[in-house]
Structures are given as structure tokens and as C-alpha cells.
Motif scaffolding. Structure first.
Motif, PDB file in Angstrom:
ATOM      1  N   ARG A   1      41.948  34.686  33.497  1.00 37.21           N
ATOM      2  CA  ARG A   1      40.931  35.733  33.309  1.00 37.21           C
ATOM      3  C   ARG A   1      41.443  37.088  33.784  1.00 37.21           C
ATOM      4  O   ARG A   1      41.153  38.117  33.180  1.00 37.21           O
ATOM      5  CB  ARG A   1      39.637  35.372  34.032  1.00 37.21           C
ATOM      6  N   LEU A   2      42.207  37.091  34.866  1.00 41.49           N
ATOM      7  CA  LEU A   2      42.810  38.330  35.341  1.00 41.49           C
ATOM      8  C   LEU A   2      43.790  38.880  34.305  1.00 41.49           C
ATOM      9  O   LEU A   2      43.795  40.084  34.024  1.00 41.49           O
ATOM     10  CB  LEU A   2      43.540  38.103  36.671  1.00 41.49           C
ATOM     11  N   ALA A   3      44.586  38.011  33.725  1.00 38.99           N
ATOM     12  CA  ALA A   3      45.537  38.433  32.700  1.00 38.99           C
ATOM     13  C   ALA A   3      44.805  38.997  31.485  1.00 38.99           C
ATOM     14  O   ALA A   3      45.216  40.014  30.910  1.00 38.99           O
ATOM     15  CB  ALA A   3      46.419  37.255  32.284  1.00 38.99           C
ATOM     16  N   GLU A   4      43.726  38.362  31.095  1.00 35.55           N
ATOM     17  CA  GLU A   4      42.945  38.829  29.956  1.00 35.55           C
ATOM     18  C   GLU A   4      42.325  40.191  30.248  1.00 35.55           C
ATOM     19  O   GLU A   4      42.285  41.067  29.377  1.00 35.55           O
ATOM     20  CB  GLU A   4      41.853  37.814  29.640  1.00 35.55           C
ATOM     21  N   LYS A   5      41.871  40.384  31.442  1.00 35.94           N
ATOM     22  CA  LYS A   5      41.223  41.640  31.838  1.00 35.94           C
ATOM     23  C   LYS A   5      42.192  42.821  31.760  1.00 35.94           C
ATOM     24  O   LYS A   5      41.799  43.916  31.360  1.00 35.94           O
ATOM     25  CB  LYS A   5      40.679  41.491  33.258  1.00 35.94           C
ATOM     26  N   PHE A   6      43.456  42.589  32.116  1.00 33.34           N
ATOM     27  CA  PHE A   6      44.428  43.676  32.162  1.00 33.34           C
ATOM     28  C   PHE A   6      45.463  43.611  31.046  1.00 33.34           C
ATOM     29  O   PHE A   6      46.448  44.358  31.069  1.00 33.34           O
ATOM     30  CB  PHE A   6      45.134  43.697  33.521  1.00 33.34           C
TER      31      PHE A   6
ATOM     32  N   VAL B   1      46.938  36.330  46.682  1.00 30.71           N
ATOM     33  CA  VAL B   1      47.856  36.801  45.644  1.00 30.71           C
ATOM     34  C   VAL B   1      47.063  37.380  44.476  1.00 30.71           C
ATOM     35  O   VAL B   1      47.459  38.396  43.886  1.00 30.71           O
ATOM     36  CB  VAL B   1      48.803  35.667  45.192  1.00 30.71           C
ATOM     37  N   TYR B   2      45.927  36.772  44.153  1.00 31.58           N
ATOM     38  CA  TYR B   2      45.062  37.296  43.090  1.00 31.58           C
ATOM     39  C   TYR B   2      44.613  38.718  43.416  1.00 31.58           C
ATOM     40  O   TYR B   2      44.668  39.611  42.569  1.00 31.58           O
ATOM     41  CB  TYR B   2      43.843  36.387  42.910  1.00 31.58           C
ATOM     42  N   LEU B   3      44.174  38.941  44.645  1.00 30.67           N
ATOM     43  CA  LEU B   3      43.726  40.277  45.037  1.00 30.67           C
ATOM     44  C   LEU B   3      44.862  41.293  44.988  1.00 30.67           C
ATOM     45  O   LEU B   3      44.669  42.434  44.552  1.00 30.67           O
ATOM     46  CB  LEU B   3      43.116  40.242  46.439  1.00 30.67           C
ATOM     47  N   LEU B   4      46.063  40.891  45.403  1.00 30.22           N
ATOM     48  CA  LEU B   4      47.215  41.782  45.331  1.00 30.22           C
ATOM     49  C   LEU B   4      47.542  42.152  43.882  1.00 30.22           C
ATOM     50  O   LEU B   4      47.807  43.316  43.573  1.00 30.22           O
ATOM     51  CB  LEU B   4      48.433  41.140  45.994  1.00 30.22           C
ATOM     52  N   LEU B   5      47.513  41.159  42.999  1.00 30.22           N
ATOM     53  CA  LEU B   5      47.796  41.423  41.588  1.00 30.22           C
ATOM     54  C   LEU B   5      46.724  42.304  40.968  1.00 30.22           C
ATOM     55  O   LEU B   5      47.026  43.198  40.168  1.00 30.22           O
ATOM     56  CB  LEU B   5      47.909  40.111  40.812  1.00 30.22           C
ATOM     57  N   GLU B   6      45.470  42.066  41.321  1.00 25.83           N
ATOM     58  CA  GLU B   6      44.383  42.868  40.778  1.00 25.83           C
ATOM     59  C   GLU B   6      44.528  44.334  41.193  1.00 25.83           C
ATOM     60  O   GLU B   6      44.346  45.236  40.379  1.00 25.83           O
ATOM     61  CB  GLU B   6      43.045  42.308  41.244  1.00 25.83           C
ATOM     62  N   GLN B   7      44.885  44.574  42.446  1.00 27.24           N
ATOM     63  CA  GLN B   7      45.108  45.949  42.902  1.00 27.24           C
ATOM     64  C   GLN B   7      46.290  46.590  42.174  1.00 27.24           C
ATOM     65  O   GLN B   7      46.230  47.745  41.774  1.00 27.24           O
ATOM     66  CB  GLN B   7      45.352  45.980  44.411  1.00 27.24           C
ATOM     67  N   LYS B   8      47.355  45.828  42.009  1.00 30.65           N
ATOM     68  CA  LYS B   8      48.546  46.340  41.330  1.00 30.65           C
ATOM     69  C   LYS B   8      48.226  46.709  39.889  1.00 30.65           C
ATOM     70  O   LYS B   8      48.600  47.788  39.418  1.00 30.65           O
ATOM     71  CB  LYS B   8      49.657  45.291  41.370  1.00 30.65           C
ATOM     72  N   TYR B   9      47.532  45.838  39.184  1.00 31.19           N
ATOM     73  CA  TYR B   9      47.209  46.100  37.781  1.00 31.19           C
ATOM     74  C   TYR B   9      46.195  47.235  37.640  1.00 31.19           C
ATOM     75  O   TYR B   9      46.248  47.998  36.680  1.00 31.19           O
ATOM     76  CB  TYR B   9      46.688  44.838  37.097  1.00 31.19           C
ATOM     77  N   SER B  10      45.303  47.368  38.586  1.00 37.42           N
ATOM     78  CA  SER B  10      44.350  48.485  38.552  1.00 37.42           C
ATOM     79  C   SER B  10      45.075  49.812  38.707  1.00 37.42           C
ATOM     80  O   SER B  10      44.763  50.786  38.003  1.00 37.42           O
ATOM     81  CB  SER B  10      43.305  48.342  39.653  1.00 37.42           C
ATOM     82  N   LYS B  11      46.047  49.866  39.617  1.00 33.10           N
ATOM     83  CA  LYS B  11      46.829  51.088  39.795  1.00 33.10           C
ATOM     84  C   LYS B  11      47.658  51.402  38.555  1.00 33.10           C
ATOM     85  O   LYS B  11      47.814  52.556  38.188  1.00 33.10           O
ATOM     86  CB  LYS B  11      47.725  50.963  41.016  1.00 33.10           C
TER      87      LYS B  11
END
Length: 117
Positions: A16-21, A85-95
Motif C-alpha cells: 500500500r505504501l508503494a502504491e501511494k507513492f 522501517v515503514y515510517l522511515l520509508l514514508e518520510q523519505k518518499y514524502s520528501k
């Protein structure tokens, strides 16, 4: 059995994270599986070394299929690692998304070029 359900949930959570970004789903899903299994292996090995060093006979009498406090703590720590790790990736992709120009802005520029031709 519980680990299988956790792995499936982690895979879907990262997909879902991959789909979002706009990332590749299966790559992030495999990352989730790797993070979970990696922490389980590290925790299992360290617990085994601890048992062998404190009581050498405990390693021979180990029940690998039952629910124990060590299993529950291992699952909890592994879930926390996957979530971290999910939270780290989410922050990275948001930036990363903040740095990219929006697709709508690019389409506006293309529409104005087409009208001028």
C-alpha cells in the motif's frame, strides 16, 4: 503459523505504501519480509546463544513449536522493526514527492504549448 499471517500483513502494508507513492509493490513487499525475517533470525540466534551460555542443556530441550514468552517478545520486536522501517520509508518518499514537480503542472504547460501551435 502466526508468523505467516504477520508476513502477509507486512507485505500488504508495504505494498500500500508503494502504491501511494508510485513505487514497485513487490520490491517493498519483499523488503518487509526481509526486515521481519531478519529481525526474527537475529533475535533467535541471540536468544539461542544466551540459552547455550547460561544452561547448555536448555538448547537440547527447546520446544520450537509452542508459544513462549521469547516467541511473543520476538514477534513484538519484529513488528516494531517493520513498522519503524515503514515510517522511515514514508518520510523519505514524502520528501521526494515534495521535490518533484506535480504532474498537473506539467500537463498545464503541455496544454498551453498545444494551443499556441
Amino acid at each position: 503459523m502466526l508468523s505467516i499471517f504477520i508476513l502477509i500483513g507486512a507485505y500488504r502494508y508495504y505494498a500500500r505504501l508503494a502504491e501511494k507513492f508510485g513505487k514497485v509493490k513487490w520490491q517493498l513487499g519483499l523488503l518487509a519480509i526481509g526486515v521481519y525475517l531478519g529481525t526474527q533470525i537475529v533475535l533467535g540466534m541471540s536468544y539461542g546463544v544466551y540459552l547455550a551460555s547460561t544452561d547448555p542443556d536448555a538448547a537440547n530441550n527447546m520446544n520450537y513449536t509452542g508459544f513462549s514468552a521469547a516467541n511473543l517478545v520476538g514477534w513484538l520486536i519484529s513488528l516494531l522493526a517493520v513498522w519503524g522501517v515503514y515510517l522511515l520509508l514514508e518520510q523519505k518518499y514524502s520528501k521526494e514527492n515534495l521535490k518533484k514537480p506535480s504532474i498537473e503542472i506539467q500537463k498545464i504547460g503541455e496544454a498551453s504549448e498545444d494551443s499556441q501551435k
